[in-house]
Design a protein around this motif. Structure first.
Motif, PDB file in Angstrom:
ATOM      1  N   HIS A   1     -21.027 102.754  74.525  1.00  0.00           N
ATOM      2  CA  HIS A   1     -21.490 102.136  73.271  1.00  0.00           C
ATOM      3  C   HIS A   1     -20.372 101.673  72.333  1.00  0.00           C
ATOM      4  O   HIS A   1     -20.549 100.662  71.656  1.00  0.00           O
ATOM      5  CB  HIS A   1     -22.527 103.015  72.538  1.00  0.00           C
TER       6      HIS A   1
ATOM      7  N   HIS B   1     -14.266 104.978  67.131  1.00  0.00           N
ATOM      8  CA  HIS B   1     -14.722 106.171  66.404  1.00  0.00           C
ATOM      9  C   HIS B   1     -14.885 107.402  67.288  1.00  0.00           C
ATOM     10  O   HIS B   1     -14.997 108.514  66.773  1.00  0.00           O
ATOM     11  CB  HIS B   1     -16.004 105.886  65.597  1.00  0.00           C
ATOM     12  N   HIS B   2     -14.879 107.237  68.606  1.00  0.00           N
ATOM     13  CA  HIS B   2     -14.917 108.424  69.487  1.00  0.00           C
ATOM     14  C   HIS B   2     -13.547 108.729  70.102  1.00  0.00           C
ATOM     15  O   HIS B   2     -13.433 109.631  70.937  1.00  0.00           O
ATOM     16  CB  HIS B   2     -15.945 108.247  70.610  1.00  0.00           C
TER      17      HIS B   2
ATOM     18  N   HIS C   1     -21.128 101.355  63.313  1.00  0.00           N
ATOM     19  CA  HIS C   1     -20.306 102.071  64.307  1.00  0.00           C
ATOM     20  C   HIS C   1     -21.056 102.381  65.613  1.00  0.00           C
ATOM     21  O   HIS C   1     -20.467 102.352  66.682  1.00  0.00           O
ATOM     22  CB  HIS C   1     -19.680 103.341  63.703  1.00  0.00           C
ATOM     23  N   ASP C   2     -22.349 102.685  65.509  1.00  0.00           N
ATOM     24  CA  ASP C   2     -23.099 103.049  66.720  1.00  0.00           C
ATOM     25  C   ASP C   2     -24.019 101.927  67.193  1.00  0.00           C
ATOM     26  O   ASP C   2     -24.927 102.167  67.988  1.00  0.00           O
ATOM     27  CB  ASP C   2     -23.952 104.310  66.451  1.00  0.00           C
TER      28      ASP C   2
ATOM     29  N   LYS D   1     -25.301 101.389  70.679  1.00  0.00           N
ATOM     30  CA  LYS D   1     -26.323 102.267  71.278  1.00  0.00           C
ATOM     31  C   LYS D   1     -27.652 101.563  71.488  1.00  0.00           C
ATOM     32  O   LYS D   1     -28.505 102.070  72.212  1.00  0.00           O
ATOM     33  CB  LYS D   1     -26.528 103.506  70.399  1.00  0.00           C
TER      34      LYS D   1
ATOM     35  N   ASP E   1     -18.742 110.859  61.123  1.00  0.00           N
ATOM     36  CA  ASP E   1     -19.651 110.826  62.275  1.00  0.00           C
ATOM     37  C   ASP E   1     -19.841 112.236  62.845  1.00  0.00           C
ATOM     38  O   ASP E   1     -20.964 112.666  63.100  1.00  0.00           O
ATOM     39  CB  ASP E   1     -19.039 109.881  63.332  1.00  0.00           C
TER      40      ASP E   1
HETATM   41 FE   LIG Z   1     -20.855 106.776  68.390  1.00  0.00          FE
END
Ligand SMILES: [Fe+2]
Length: 341
Positions: free
Chosen positions: A189, A214-215, A160-161, A164, A243
């Motif tokens: 990201h 996801h954000h 998911h990240d 980044k 998260d």
């Molecule tokens: Fe994230």
């Protein structure tokens, strides 16, 4: 004992360890001689591997949680760093790690406590990815998802990240609030991670969606697109909740960790409108359950042990300190200040 793909097995072999379904039911006990029917049933349930006894009958102990965790962390770190260098994302490493996690997480009596002991703020991106994978698998299991969804939840947690890795280190590790420009950089990201995973056909569409969304928040207040709930799929909703929880309960370079109780309370408050209430309710209840028996520091300075969860108010448990019981659901001015590891 060795791990063998189920499609390579013949009836008549002896199981080296208990076999559980993805929702935690014992399917076959260790020592069972497996029949054709057993194999068929396991395949229908989505089980891909079995542990069988070697001819010597010797059983090799499965690695403990800490060893598995450290190994998982190394795998994520090397995958992420390779992607940063422009190399391809390693399917085998990611899928293999998720399979190990699914087994470990379903066997682990108290994953919340285990994860609390494994944190390392210098490696936040990697530990966070591993924790979100483990907790997403567990939450999918609590929500009675099928085997494929549980696996996808784990892969989404790891990836998911991933976007980044393209953010400059000085922004990612900045020990203070971000400037508006820096925050704009961080907000890229989900999209950069999504563009990256789209290149791989082994990443399911629901997983790619979770990387991208996801954000987002169900009321449209999230980023990058400000989508509302009707445009956000299940795995994205699940990773969203996990998260938030893992970020709040971790030591990060710019914020100290909060107690799981405070994180669960905030998560619950957020659930009105922003995150999926079904997902956060399961989380809220299970977090509270997993800290029964834990030593805690209360805000009045006393040290006690959590003895019972109040069902109507799971994050305000009954605590025994010395010979005195504190029912935190009644004593609104006392709270759990810290979990003592
Ligand atoms: Fe994230």
């Amino acid at each position: 004992m060795k791990r063998v793909s189920i499609d390579k097995l013949e009836p008549g072999i002896e199981l080296g360890k208990d076999l559980y379904t993805f929702d935690g039911q014992l399917l076959l006990a260790k020592g069972t001689v497996v029949t054709e029917r057993h194999l068929e049933r396991a395949i229908n349930l989505g089980i891909q591997y079995l542990y069988i006894l070697e001819p010597s009958g010797e059983v090799v102990r499965r690695e403990d949680f800490e060893t598995m965790y450290r190994r998982g962390l190394d795998a994520i770190k090397s995958c992420f760093l390779e992607v940063k260098l422009g190399k391809p994302l390693q399917e085998e490493e990611i899928v293999g790690l998720v399979e190990t996690l699914v087994e470990q997480v379903l066997d682990e009596a108290n994953i919340f406590r285990q994860l609390r002991l494994m944190r390392d703020k210098d490696e936040y991106l990697f530990t966070h990815s591993l924790n979100v994978a483990a907790l997403s698998i567990l939450t999918a299991k609590w929500l009675k998802c099928d085997a494929e969804t549980i696996r996808e939840a784990g892969i989404a947690g790891i990836l998911h990240d991933m976007g980044k890795v393209f953010i400059p280190q000085e922004i990612l590790n900045k020990p203070g609030p971000l400037t508006p420009d820096e925050f704009e950089e961080v907000k890229k990201h989900p999209l950069s991670g999504y563009n990256l995973v789209l290149e791989y056909d082994w990443v399911a569409p629901a997983v790619a969606e979770a990387v991208l969304k996801h954000h987002e928040r169900l009321d449209g207040s999230g980023y990058p697109a400000g989508l509302t709930g009707d445009r956000i799929g299940f795995i994205a909703r699940l990773v969203m909740v996990v998260d938030i929880y893992d970020a709040m309960t971790s030591d990060r370079v710019y914020a100290s960790k909060q107690t799981p109780y405070k994180a669960a309370d905030e998560l619950w408050d957020e659930s009105f409108g922003k995150v999926d209430p079904k997902v956060s309710k399961v989380f809220y209840d299970r977090v509270a359950d997993s800290f029964v028996g834990q030593r805690v520091l209360l805000s009045n300075g006393e040290i006690g042990e959590v003895v019972l969860v109040n069902r109507s108010c799971p994050t305000r448990p009954l605590v025994l300190a010395g010979d005195k019981f504190y029912d935190l659901s009644m004593e609104s001015d006392i709270r759990v200040e810290r979990i003592l590891d």
